[in-house]
Design a protein around this motif. Structure first.
Motif, mmCIF file in Angstrom:
data_model
loop_
_atom_site.group_PDB
_atom_site.id
_atom_site.type_symbol
_atom_site.label_atom_id
_atom_site.label_comp_id
_atom_site.label_asym_id
_atom_site.label_seq_id
_atom_site.Cartn_x
_atom_site.Cartn_y
_atom_site.Cartn_z
ATOM 1 N N LEU A 25 29.377 47.274 37.416
ATOM 2 C CA LEU A 25 28.620 48.580 36.919
ATOM 3 C C LEU A 25 27.891 49.148 38.036
ATOM 4 O O LEU A 25 28.104 50.367 38.269
ATOM 5 C CB LEU A 25 27.326 48.124 35.840
ATOM 6 N N PHE A 41 36.318 51.486 33.616
ATOM 7 C CA PHE A 41 36.197 50.093 34.216
ATOM 8 C C PHE A 41 37.431 49.592 34.831
ATOM 9 O O PHE A 41 37.765 48.841 35.584
ATOM 10 C CB PHE A 41 35.746 49.013 33.140
ATOM 11 N N TYR A 45 38.127 47.795 38.275
ATOM 12 C CA TYR A 45 38.930 46.385 38.194
ATOM 13 C C TYR A 45 40.070 46.375 38.849
ATOM 14 O O TYR A 45 40.278 45.114 39.617
ATOM 15 C CB TYR A 45 39.061 45.754 36.677
ATOM 16 N N LYS A 67 20.578 40.287 28.946
ATOM 17 C CA LYS A 67 20.910 41.880 28.754
ATOM 18 C C LYS A 67 22.366 41.941 28.609
ATOM 19 O O LYS A 67 22.663 43.098 27.772
ATOM 20 C CB LYS A 67 20.525 42.329 30.177
ATOM 21 N N ARG A 68 23.220 41.003 29.043
ATOM 22 C CA ARG A 68 24.471 41.269 29.038
ATOM 23 C C ARG A 68 25.144 40.491 27.789
ATOM 24 O O ARG A 68 26.345 40.242 27.623
ATOM 25 C CB ARG A 68 25.432 40.805 29.951
ATOM 26 N N LYS A 71 26.866 36.882 28.867
ATOM 27 C CA LYS A 71 27.770 36.949 29.498
ATOM 28 C C LYS A 71 27.761 37.178 30.985
ATOM 29 O O LYS A 71 26.687 37.609 31.533
ATOM 30 C CB LYS A 71 28.831 38.527 29.389
ATOM 31 N N ARG A 72 28.330 36.484 31.771
ATOM 32 C CA ARG A 72 28.345 36.496 33.265
ATOM 33 C C ARG A 72 28.759 37.525 33.719
ATOM 34 O O ARG A 72 29.591 38.288 33.347
ATOM 35 C CB ARG A 72 29.083 35.147 33.923
ATOM 36 N N GLY B 25 37.748 38.932 28.459
ATOM 37 C CA GLY B 25 36.644 39.258 27.597
ATOM 38 C C GLY B 25 35.419 38.217 27.324
ATOM 39 O O GLY B 25 34.395 38.681 27.135
ATOM 40 N N PHE B 27 34.199 36.623 29.613
ATOM 41 C CA PHE B 27 33.342 36.488 30.632
ATOM 42 C C PHE B 27 32.848 37.836 30.775
ATOM 43 O O PHE B 27 31.551 38.138 30.332
ATOM 44 C CB PHE B 27 34.097 36.057 31.931
ATOM 45 N N THR B 28 33.157 38.565 31.758
ATOM 46 C CA THR B 28 32.340 39.667 32.405
ATOM 47 C C THR B 28 32.767 40.975 31.766
ATOM 48 O O THR B 28 31.558 41.732 31.506
ATOM 49 C CB THR B 28 32.929 39.794 33.857
ATOM 50 N N SER B 29 33.774 41.258 31.426
ATOM 51 C CA SER B 29 34.226 42.807 30.975
ATOM 52 C C SER B 29 33.218 43.148 29.725
ATOM 53 O O SER B 29 32.692 44.156 29.528
ATOM 54 C CB SER B 29 35.643 43.036 30.497
ATOM 55 N N LEU B 30 33.286 42.160 28.791
ATOM 56 C CA LEU B 30 32.403 42.599 27.657
ATOM 57 C C LEU B 30 30.979 42.808 27.935
ATOM 58 O O LEU B 30 30.377 43.745 27.449
ATOM 59 C CB LEU B 30 32.390 41.407 26.498
ATOM 60 N N GLY B 31 30.321 41.911 28.859
ATOM 61 C CA GLY B 31 29.136 42.208 29.498
ATOM 62 C C GLY B 31 29.153 43.595 30.338
ATOM 63 O O GLY B 31 27.826 44.190 29.943
ATOM 64 N N ASP B 32 29.982 43.884 30.755
ATOM 65 C CA ASP B 32 29.966 45.070 31.646
ATOM 66 C C ASP B 32 29.682 46.313 30.605
ATOM 67 O O ASP B 32 29.147 47.059 30.715
ATOM 68 C CB ASP B 32 31.034 45.273 32.405
ATOM 69 N N PHE B 33 30.458 46.028 29.597
ATOM 70 C CA PHE B 33 30.590 47.127 28.503
ATOM 71 C C PHE B 33 29.300 47.120 27.960
ATOM 72 O O PHE B 33 28.610 48.418 27.503
ATOM 73 C CB PHE B 33 31.669 46.964 27.356
ATOM 74 N N ARG B 34 28.520 46.132 27.692
ATOM 75 C CA ARG B 34 27.357 46.191 27.010
ATOM 76 C C ARG B 34 26.244 46.586 27.910
ATOM 77 O O ARG B 34 25.118 47.561 27.253
ATOM 78 C CB ARG B 34 26.744 44.718 26.735
ATOM 79 N N GLU B 35 26.323 46.415 29.061
ATOM 80 C CA GLU B 35 25.409 46.841 30.185
ATOM 81 C C GLU B 35 25.374 48.296 30.101
ATOM 82 O O GLU B 35 24.323 49.165 29.979
ATOM 83 C CB GLU B 35 25.521 46.319 31.437
ATOM 84 N N GLU B 36 26.628 48.876 30.357
ATOM 85 C CA GLU B 36 26.614 50.328 30.471
ATOM 86 C C GLU B 36 26.450 50.898 29.065
ATOM 87 O O GLU B 36 25.835 52.114 29.116
ATOM 88 C CB GLU B 36 28.582 50.424 30.521
#
Lengths: 109, 870
Positions: A25, A41, A45, A67-68, A71-72, B25, B27-36
Motif C-alpha cells: 500500500l 495492486f 505485485y 486493521k487488515r 492478514k499479514r 488471498g 495472506f497479504t492481498s486481501l489485507g491490502d485490499f482491506r486497508e485500501e
C-alpha cells in the motif's frame, strides 16, 4: 548488468525510500505521488515478484494486524545487489542527463 | 452511523475475492485490499468505496476464468490420454469393464424404454389430467363397472363434472367376435365399443370425417377407424354407407377416426352409439344401460380443471345413495385416466399392463448394473499397483487429493461413456427380440426423446460416480513417499477386505437370482402340468354364434358324429377352463345370498367329453325329462359350502323353479385360473336356456387333424351360413391364460443368465490379477514341492469361503421374494430346500470353472520363469 524495466526501477526506488514500511500500500501511494497515476495492486505485485526473483528484493511476513482483518503484510527490503542496482541506475541516468537543462527540452515543444 | 460500520468491505465481496485469489488471498492481498478500502472510505464515503471494491473484483474475473479454463483443459487432455493408454495397454481389464458396463447399460436402457412405454399410456389426451373413471369397491373387490343411470345423474347434479360418457364392450365373453356384412362380404370383428356421444369430446380421438358432436347421437350409428375404412371400402368414401351387424341391424357410418394410438388403454375399431341399445337391448333388456340396477357400463368423467377428485368421490357416493334410496354397499371412487392402464381392475375394459413387470425389470436392470459397478471397483483397486507410481508423481508435482479423485471419477465416467456407445448398438440389436419377449411394440429413439437423453446422461454420471468413487478414494489416499519407495503391498492388503465383500455381494445376487429362477420355473411347470380336473387335449372349440342350436343342435351333432375321427360333441355356455357369472341360490327352502355359486350351462355329455369325474349321484339323463328344468350338479366345494353330508336329492335351485333338486356331485376342477381358489359351482342343462349356448366342444382323435377340421368346417357351414367358420384348440386357449406368467419366467431366466455372466467376467478378471500378484509365492511353493492341484486348491480356497458366506445372506432374501411371488397363486409349490442347495452348488461350480483357467495356468507355470528376477 541486467537492465530493469521502468516500473521495476520505480518500484525498487520506492521500496528503498520507504525503508522499514515497504509493503504494497505505501508503495502504491508513493508511486501515485511520483507518477500522478493510480497503480493497481497487480501492477505493483508483478514488478515486486520479478525483482524478488532477480534477487534485488527480499521479503518477509509481518505480524497480523486487526486493521487488515487479521492478514499479514508482506514487507520488502532491498538486498545488497538491490542497492547496487539502484546505484547503477542513478549513475547511468545522471551521466546520461549531464548538462541537459529541463528548460531546453521544454523550449523544443 | 458510526465509521466502524463501513470499516470493512462487504463480506460477500471479500469471499469472492478470496476464491479467485486462492494462493495469495490468505495472506497479504486481501489485507491490502482491506486497508485500501479503509483509506478510500475515509476520503470519499462508503458508497463509492463499495463500488470501487466491486469494480476491482469485476476486473479480475475474466482473467481468472481464462486461466481456469485453460489449465483445466490441459489437465483434462492429460487425464484423457492416460485413460486411453490404460484402455489400450490392459486389454483384459478394459474388456471386462466395458463389456460389463455395456451389458448392464443395455438391460437398463431396455428397462427404461419399457417403463417409459408403460407409463406413457393415455397421456396424449388433451384433458388427460382431468379425466377419471368411476370405479367402486365392495368389501375388497374392485369393480370397473357402474350403473347405467349414473352418467346423466353426474352431469345433471354435480357442477364439477363437465361431461361424462359410458363405455361398454360389445359381447360379454372373452373371445367374442361380431359379424359384419357389407355387400355380401362377411367379416368377423372383435374390437367394438358402445359409447355415448360425449366420448369423442372427452377423449382425444380425432375424426377425419364426420362431426364429433353428432356422430354418435343417433341410434344405429357407427364410427370406424381409418384402417377399417380402408379394409371395407378401399379408397371410396365410407360416410353414410350401411353395414349389417349380426345379420339383423343396419348401421350407418357417421364418422371415420384416426387409428387408435397403441398407447391408449381403450382399443377399438368400431364405436357404436349407445342409444342403439335402447332399441336392441344390451343384455336382454332395453333399459340395461339406463337404470340403477344393472351395472354393465364403465363411466368416464371429465372434471373441471383443478377439481379435487377426493372431495367429489363423497359427493358421488351421496348422489348414488339418493337415487337408489338406500345405503349402497359399494364405495365409489375415481380412478385417474393415466393410472388405468397399469391398474386395470375387473372386468378390464381395454388393455391392461402389469406393474409387476415394471418392478421386475427395474430390479434386474439395477442388479446387473450394480454388478458391473462392483466389477469395476474390484478390478481397479486390485490392480492399483499399476497406478501407484502415477499417483505418487502426480502428488509430488502438486496434485491434491481432490484433483486425483476428480481424475479417477472422470476415468470411470469415460469407461461408462464408451460402454454406452456399445450398449446403444446392442439395444438396437436386441430390441426386436425384447419386444417379442414381452409382447409390446416399443420405440427407442433417444436422440429425439429429451426424456431418454436426460435419463441416459444421469445414468452415465451415476454409474461412473458409484463405480469410480471407491477406487478414487482408495487410490488417492496413498502417500507419495510409500508409493515411490515401492511399499505398495500395504495398500493392496487394505483394499482386499472391501474387495472380498463386493465379490460376496455379487454372489449373493447371483445365488438369489438362481434360486428365484428355479422357483419360477418350478411353479410354471407345476401350472402347466397340474391336473386341472378336466381333459384338455384334442378338443376343438367352435363358437356357436349365428347357429340356431335349439333347432339344429341334434341334427348337427348327429352329422358330426358320423365322421370317424370325431368322438364326441357337446355344447355349453362357458368352457371348463373359465366359467364366470353366477349369484346366490335357494336350497331346502332357504335363500342364501352370501354364498356365490358360479353357474355353468352344459349338455348331457359335457362331463364325459371333458373327463370331469362324477363323485356321487348321477349325471344328467335324457330319459328323465324333468332333468331339463330341475336337475342340478354341484361341485365338491359347493356341497362343502352349504354343509350337506348327503346332498343327493336335496332341494336346490338357482334362478329356477322351486322343484330344483341336486342329482349329483362332481369333483372339483379348476374353472378359474390357478391364481384363484376353486369356488362353488352349479351345473344345469343348457337345453333349458338355449340362448346361453356359446361354444361347441368337439373331441377328435389325433389322426388327420387337418381333414377333420375341413370336415367340421363343411358341416358347420351347412348349419350356419351367416358366420365365417372359426375354431380354436382348447389347450392353446389354456396356455394363453398363463402367457403372462410364461413371459415372466422366460424374462427371468434370460436376465439371470446375463447377470451371472457379468459377475463371472468380474471374477475372472479378479483371479487373473490375484494370480499375477502371487506369481512369486507360487514359484517358491513349487520349488519347495507343492503340487499343481495343491496350488489350484490354494487359489480357490477363498472362493469357497465367499460362496458359503454369500449363501447365508442370499437364502433368506431369495426365500422371501420367491414366497411373495408364489402368494399370487392359490395353487402353488412349496419353496423347496433342494432348490437352495442346488443353486448354491451351481454358483460354486460356475465360480470354480471361472477361476480354474487362471489358477491352473498360474499353478502350471514354471517356477524358473516366475523367480528369475529374484
Amino acid at each position: 548488468m541486467k537492465f530493469l524495466s521502468r516500473p521495476e526501477e520505480l518500484v525498487l526506488l520506492a521500496v528503498w525510500r520507504l525503508k522499514e514500511n515497504a509493503y504494497c500500500l505505501p508503495i502504491k501511494k508513493q508511486l501515485l505521488k511520483l507518477t500522478k497515476q493510480d497503480w493497481s495492486f497487480g501492477a505493483i505485485y508483478d514488478p515486486l515478484d520479478r525483482l524478488e526473483k532477480k534477487g534485488l528484493l527480499d521479503s518477509y511476513l509481518s505480524e497480523p494486524t486487526a486493521k487488515r482483518g487479521g492478514k499479514r503484510k508482506r514487507i520488502y527490503k532491498l538486498t545488497p545487489s538491490g542497492i547496487r542496482a539502484l546505484i547503477e541506475i542513478k549513475t547511468i541516468s545522471d551521466e546520461g542527463w549531464d548538462g541537459i537543462r529541463l528548460r531546453i527540452l521544454k523550449e523544443e515543444l | 452511523m458510526t465509521k466502524k460500520d463501513f470499516g470493512n468491505p462487504p463480506k460477500f465481496a471479500e469471499w469472492i475475492l478470496s476464491r479467485i485469489y486462492p494462493d495469495r488471498g490468505h495472506f497479504t492481498s486481501l489485507g491490502d485490499f482491506r486497508e485500501e478500502y479503509l483509506e478510500i472510505c475515509s476520503q470519499s464515503g462508503p458508497l463509492k468505496t463499495m463500488l470501487w471494491y466491486w469494480i476491482q473484483i469485476a476486473k479480475s474475473i475474466p482473467c481468472y476464468l481464462k486461466n481456469q479454463i485453460y489449465w483445466r483443459a490441459v489437465m483434462i487432455t492429460n487425464y484423457l490420454k492416460i485413460t486411453l493408454r490404460i484402455i489400450k495397454r490392459h486389454k483384459l481389464y478394459s474388456f471386462i469393464n466395458i463389456s460389463g458396463f455395456a451389458i448392464g447399460l443395455t438391460c437398463t436402457i431396455l428397462m427404461l424404454v419399457y417403463v417409459h412405454h408403460e407409463l406413457s399410456y393415455d397421456r396424449y389426451h388433451e384433458n388427460a389430467e382431468n379425466i377419471y373413471r368411476v370405479i367402486n369397491k365392495k368389501e375388497t373387490d374392485w369393480n370397473s363397472l357402474s350403473p347405467g343411470a349414473l352418467k346423466s345423474a353426474l352431469v345433471d347434479d354435480l357442477p364439477e363434472v363437465i361431461s361424462a360418457a359410458r363405455v361398454c364392450p360389445w359381447g360379454d365373453y372373452v373371445d367374442f367376435k361380431g359379424l359384419i356384412n357389407y355387400e355380401g362380404n362377411r367379416y368377423l370383428e372383435d374390437r367394438f365399443l358402445i359409447v355415448d356421444p360425449e366420448f369423442l369430446e372427452i377423449f382425444t380421438f380425432p375424426l377425419i370425417s364426420g362431426d364429433p358432436q353428432t356422430a354418435l347421437s343417433e341410434p344405429f350409428s357407427v364410427v370406424l377407424t381409418q384402417e377399417m375404412a380402408e379394409k371395407y371400402f378401399g379408397h371410396e368414401d365410407p360416410m353414410g354407407r350401411i353395414l349389417k351387424f349380426e345379420n339383423r341391424y343396419d348401421y350407418k357410418i357417421t364418422g371415420v377416426l384416426k387409428n387408435v394410438p397403441a398407447s391408449s388403454h381403450l382399443q377399438f375399431d368400431f364405436l357404436i352409439s349407445l342409444s342403439t341399445t335402447y332399441y336392441t337391448s344390451y343384455r336382454g333388456r332395453k333399459d340395461d344401460l339406463i337404470n340403477w340396477t344393472h351395472w354393465f357400463s364403465a363411466t368416464y368423467v371429465q372434471l373441471e380443471k383443478g377439481c379435487n377428485p377426493n372431495i367429489l368421490e363423497s359427493k358421488i357416493q351421496a348422489l348414488v345413495e339418493r337415487h337408489i334410496g338406500e345405503r349402497s354397499q359399494n364405495e365409489f371412487h375415481l380412478q385417474a385416466l393415466t393410472k388405468i392402464y397399469l391398474n386395470n381392475i375387473n372386468p378390464p375394459i381395454g388393455k391392461s399392463g402389469d406393474i409387476r413387470y415394471i418392478y421386475l425389470f427395474s430390479g434386474i436392470a439395477f442388479i446387473s448394473i450394480l454388478i458391473a459397478c462392483f466389477n469395476y471397483m474390484n478390478l481397479s483397486t486390485a490392480r492399483s499397483a499399476h497406478r501407484f507410481k502415477e499417483v505418487g508423481i502426480r502428488k509430488i508435482v502438486g496434485a491434491n487429493r481432490l484433483h486425483l479423485i476428480r481424475q479417477f471419477l472422470g476415468e470411470s465416467i469415460l469407461f461408462a461413456i464408451i460402454s454406452l456407445i456399445f450398449s446403444l448398438f446392442l439395444v438396437k440389436l436386441l430390441l426386436p427380440a425384447f419386444e417379442s419377449l414381452i409382447d409390446r411394440e416399443l420405440d427407442f429413439n433417444f436422440l429425439y426423446d429429451s426424456w431418454m437423453l436426460f435419463a441416459l446422461i444421469c445414468i452415465i454420471v451415476l454409474i461412473g460416480t458409484i463405480s469410480g468413487s471407491y477406487p478414487a478414494f482408495f487410490l488417492s489416499s496413498f502417500s507419495p513417499l510409500n508409493t515411490l519407495k515401492g511399499g505398495f503391498k500395504v495398500g493392496a492388503k487394505k483394499s482386499s477386505g472391501v474387495r472380498n465383500s463386493l465379490v460376496i455381494f455379487q454372489f449373493v445376487f447371483s445365488i438369489g437370482l438362481i434360486i428365484c429362477t428355479f422357483t419360477v420355473y418350478n411353479q410354471l411347470s407345476y401350472i402347466k402340468n397340474r391336473d386341472l380336473g378336466f381333459r384338455k387335449d384334442h378338443i376343438i372349440i367352435v363358437p356357436a354364434a349365428g347357429m340356431n342350436l335349439e333347432k339344429d343342435y341334434e341334427p348337427l351333432k348327429n352329422e358330426l358324429s358320423q365322421y370317424s375321427q370325431i368322438t364326441d360333441v357337446s355344447v355349453s355356455n362357458k368352457l371348463p377352463s373359465l366359467i364366470t357369472g353366477g349369484g346366490g341360490a335357494k336350497w331346502e327352502g332357504k335363500t342364501d345370498e352370501n354364498i356365490r355359486f358360479t353357474r355353468g350351462f352344459v349338455d348331457y355329455n359335457f362331463l364325459d367329453l371333458y373327463g370331469i369325474e362324477l363323485l356321487e349321484g348321477r349325471n344328467f339323463s335324457k330319459r328323465i325329462t324333468t332333468d331339463i328344468e330341475q336337475a342340478y350338479l354341484l361341485n365338491k366345494t359347493a356341497v362343502k359350502a352349504i354343509g350337506w353330508k348327503a346332498p343327493i336329492g336335496k332341494r336346490f335351485n338357482q334362478w329356477g323353479n322351486e322343484d330344483g333338486v341336486v342329482i349329483g356331485v362332481v369333483d372339483d376342477f379348476h374353472f378359474l385360473s390357478l391364481h384363484r381358489k376353486i369356488e362353488p359351482l352349479v351345473l344345469s342343462l343348457i337345453q333349458n336356456e338355449w340362448e346361453e349356448a356359446t361354444y361347441l366342444s368337439i373331441k377328435i382323435s389325433s389322426n388327420d387333424i387337418a381333414d377333420t377340421l375341413s370336415f367340421i368346417e363343411k358341416k358347420i357351414n351347412e348349419f350356419s351360413s351367416e358366420y365365417p367358420f372359426s375354431y380354436s384348440f382348447f389347450d392353446e386357449g389354456i396356455d394363453r391364460m398363463y402367457r403372462s406368467e410364461q413371459t415372466l419366467g422366460q424374462s427371468f431366466i434370460y436376465f439371470t443368465l446375463i447377470t451371472i455372466f457379468v459377475a463371472c467376467l468380474g471374477l475372472f478378471g479378479l483371479t487373473s490379477f490375484t494370480a499375477e500378484q502371487k506369481t512369486k509365492e507360487i514359484g517358491i511353493r513349487k520349488v519347495l514341492g507343492a503340487s499343481v492341484s495343491g496350488i489350484v486348491c490354494l487359489l480357490s480356497r477363498g472362493l469357497v469361503k465367499w460362496v458359503l458366506i454369500a449363501n447365508s445372506i442370499a437364502w433368506p432374501l431369495a426365500w422371501f421374494f420367491s414366497n411373495r411371488w408364489l402368494q399370487n397363486f392359490a395353487y402353488r409349490i412349496n419353496v423347496n430346500l433342494w432348490n437352495f442347495i442346488l443353486s448354491a452348488a451351481l454358483a460354486l461350480v460356475i465360480a470354480l470353472i471361472t477361476v480354474s483357467y487362471q489358477s491352473i495356468k498360474a499353478a502350471r507355470a514354471n517356477p524358473v520363469d516366475s523367480l528369475r528376477y529374484e
